[in-house]
Design a protein around this motif. Structure first.
Motif, mmCIF file in Angstrom:
data_model
loop_
_atom_site.group_PDB
_atom_site.id
_atom_site.type_symbol
_atom_site.label_atom_id
_atom_site.label_comp_id
_atom_site.label_asym_id
_atom_site.label_seq_id
_atom_site.Cartn_x
_atom_site.Cartn_y
_atom_site.Cartn_z
ATOM 1 N N GLU A 73 1.340 1.267 -10.291
ATOM 2 C CA GLU A 73 0.782 2.137 -9.278
ATOM 3 C C GLU A 73 -0.808 1.791 -9.096
ATOM 4 O OE1 GLU A 73 2.747 2.685 -11.921
ATOM 5 O OE2 GLU A 73 4.598 3.472 -11.018
ATOM 6 N N HIS A 74 -1.320 1.715 -10.247
ATOM 7 C CA HIS A 74 -2.819 1.308 -10.092
ATOM 8 C C HIS A 74 -3.043 0.074 -9.208
ATOM 9 C CE1 HIS A 74 -6.851 -0.040 -11.229
ATOM 10 N NE2 HIS A 74 -7.031 1.148 -11.266
ATOM 11 N N ILE A 75 -2.175 -0.934 -9.361
ATOM 12 C CA ILE A 75 -2.700 -2.275 -8.362
ATOM 13 C C ILE A 75 -2.379 -1.653 -7.041
ATOM 14 C CG2 ILE A 75 -1.610 -4.188 -7.829
ATOM 15 C CD1 ILE A 75 -0.790 -4.707 -10.676
ATOM 16 N N LEU A 76 -1.235 -0.890 -6.529
ATOM 17 C CA LEU A 76 -1.202 -0.446 -5.425
ATOM 18 C C LEU A 76 -2.256 0.634 -4.778
ATOM 19 C CD1 LEU A 76 2.790 0.111 -5.505
ATOM 20 C CD2 LEU A 76 1.646 -1.995 -4.648
ATOM 21 N N ARG A 77 -2.391 1.324 -5.810
ATOM 22 C CA ARG A 77 -3.743 2.384 -5.285
ATOM 23 C C ARG A 77 -4.887 1.594 -5.091
ATOM 24 N NH1 ARG A 77 -5.382 5.668 -9.005
ATOM 25 N NH2 ARG A 77 -4.222 5.118 -10.579
ATOM 26 N N SER A 78 -5.194 0.480 -5.903
ATOM 27 C CA SER A 78 -6.369 -0.563 -5.630
ATOM 28 C C SER A 78 -6.445 -0.924 -4.381
ATOM 29 C CB SER A 78 -6.525 -1.431 -6.903
ATOM 30 O OG SER A 78 -6.637 -0.929 -8.068
ATOM 31 N N ILE A 79 -4.972 -1.535 -4.019
ATOM 32 C CA ILE A 79 -4.990 -2.296 -2.594
ATOM 33 C C ILE A 79 -5.435 -1.368 -1.384
ATOM 34 C CG2 ILE A 79 -3.671 -3.437 -1.219
ATOM 35 C CD1 ILE A 79 -4.032 -5.144 -3.438
ATOM 36 N N ASP A 80 -5.174 0.052 -1.585
ATOM 37 C CA ASP A 80 -5.547 0.950 -0.653
ATOM 38 C C ASP A 80 -6.961 1.356 -0.694
ATOM 39 O OD1 ASP A 80 -2.780 1.075 0.687
ATOM 40 O OD2 ASP A 80 -2.258 2.608 -0.677
ATOM 41 N N ALA A 81 -7.465 1.562 -2.024
ATOM 42 C CA ALA A 81 -8.894 1.927 -2.077
ATOM 43 C C ALA A 81 -9.857 1.085 -1.545
ATOM 44 C CB ALA A 81 -9.014 2.155 -3.469
ATOM 45 N N PHE A 82 -9.527 -0.476 -1.540
ATOM 46 C CA PHE A 82 -10.330 -1.355 -1.254
ATOM 47 C C PHE A 82 -10.091 -1.647 0.239
ATOM 48 C CE2 PHE A 82 -10.889 -1.476 -5.996
ATOM 49 C CZ PHE A 82 -12.424 -1.367 -5.874
ATOM 50 N N GLN A 83 -9.274 -1.055 0.769
ATOM 51 C CA GLN A 83 -8.750 -1.343 2.318
ATOM 52 C C GLN A 83 -8.326 -2.760 2.382
ATOM 53 O OE1 GLN A 83 -12.043 0.695 4.154
ATOM 54 N NE2 GLN A 83 -10.936 2.685 3.811
ATOM 55 N N PHE A 84 -7.745 -3.386 1.361
ATOM 56 C CA PHE A 84 -7.238 -4.656 1.900
ATOM 57 C C PHE A 84 -5.954 -4.608 2.713
ATOM 58 C CE2 PHE A 84 -8.987 -5.629 -2.702
ATOM 59 C CZ PHE A 84 -9.961 -6.819 -2.145
ATOM 60 N N GLU A 85 -5.409 -5.486 3.417
ATOM 61 C CA GLU A 85 -4.437 -5.386 4.451
ATOM 62 C C GLU A 85 -3.428 -6.390 4.325
ATOM 63 O OE1 GLU A 85 -5.948 -4.656 8.586
ATOM 64 O OE2 GLU A 85 -6.982 -2.827 7.990
ATOM 65 N N PRO A 86 -2.495 -6.241 3.519
ATOM 66 C CA PRO A 86 -1.179 -7.104 3.392
ATOM 67 C C PRO A 86 -0.817 -7.384 4.646
ATOM 68 C CG PRO A 86 -1.320 -5.923 1.440
ATOM 69 C CD PRO A 86 -2.242 -5.420 2.649
#
Length: 305
Positions: A73-86
């Motif tokens: 969950e922390h990994i997924l929230r980090s992707i969102d928080a740093f606004q990376f776009e897979p």
């Protein structure tokens, strides 16, 4: 068990997959993301985008007993928080175990794998496996599965670390693809998924540099194309240890995403970006991205939070 999973590299719009840049960020959820993970995420993202390429995220969670509660969950929230776009849906390796089993069976039919009953206690401190079980024809049930290697030197040219070579027979020996407890080894899962996801470039930490020849060897046996590699220098703590979950590296404080992103860009020796929302900072970092500025070493020393 899949009856016939596709092991054929799919074509992508615009030509063959290998003609387009496809990169990835592939953390393991054995703990929350730390600053070293952020450096890898930033470098892989900027390198892909600077090449007008795709950037994917994969959660490498085959070692299920080592998954730290809440880390995915922390990994997924980090992707969102740093606004990376897979560019595609995030995949989880624990959902793909049947694919890895299929590949092991394929290698078994080709005579490249065998069951091994050797325990760590039996092997002692010798890190080069002597092939003790190679010709015993043991049943596969409740045994480790090893891949045979040959007496040949494998070399690749890393974009940062230069030419790197290894003779797997003399430097390592036959290596494990599946553990005795049924856990799929990292070496197998990463090779298969990089292929099936159409990866062309791998940007990751220098701690994985010595795994690369094993992965090239396995990929060659499966007929996969060889990838381009860039192994980043590792952020070190004050004790000279790499930032890692094992060394109790501090979890990323997602409330400080812009500040931490700026620190990661600086750690990669890239031109300064303005402190802003992460999306704008990443756009600026991509426009200025230059791998020549990244230190061609295996370690980064500084004050990293």
């Amino acid at each position: 068990m899949l009856s016939n999973p596709s092991l054929t590299l799919p074509l992508r719009k615009g030509g063959k997959a290998e003609e387009n840049y496809v990169g990835r960020f592939a953390p393991s959820p054995t703990g929350p993301l730390h600053f070293g993970s952020l450096i890898t995420a930033v470098a892989s993202y900027c390198d892909a985008r600077a090449h007008q390429g795709q950037w994917l995220v994969r959660i490498e969670d085959t070692d299920i007993p080592r998954i730290y509660p809440g880390s995915e969950e922390h990994i997924l929230r980090s992707i969102d928080a740093f606004q990376f776009e897979p560019d595609a849906e995030i995949i989880f390796q624990k959902d793909r175990l049947d694919i890895y089993e299929y590949v092991i069976e394929h290698l078994h039919q080709q005579g490249w794998v065998y069951a091994c009953q050797c325990t760590r206690k039996m092997l002692g401190s010798n890190h080069i496996y002597a092939g003790t079980c190679r010709d015993l024809n043991l049943p596969f049930e409740q045994q480790a599965i090893r891949l045979k290697v040959s007496d040949q030197t494998i070399c690749f040219t890393d974009r940062l670390q230069g030419t790197h070579c290894s003779n797997l027979q003399y430097d390592l020996g036959d290596f494990v693809l599946k553990r005795r407890d049924g856990i799929i080894n990292y070496q197998l899962a990463v090779v298969v998924d990089d292929y099936l996801q159409g990866m062309t470039h791998v940007v990751r930490g220098a701690d994985l540099l010595d795994n690369t020849e094993r992965q090239i060897w396995l990929g060659s046996l499966l007929g996969y194309p060889q990838l381009e590699y860039m192994h980043l220098p590792l952020a070190m703590n004050a004790q000279g240890q790499k930032l890692s979950k094992q060394n109790l590296a501090q979890a990323l404080d997602l409330k400080r995403a812009p500040e931490l992103l700026q620190q990661a860009i600086r750690a990669l020796h890239q031109p300064e970006v303005d402190l802003d929302i992460p999306e704008n900072m990443l756009k600026q970092a991509i426009a200025q991205w230059n791998t020549d500025f990244i230190p061609h070493t295996t370690e980064l020393h500084g004050s990293y939070l």
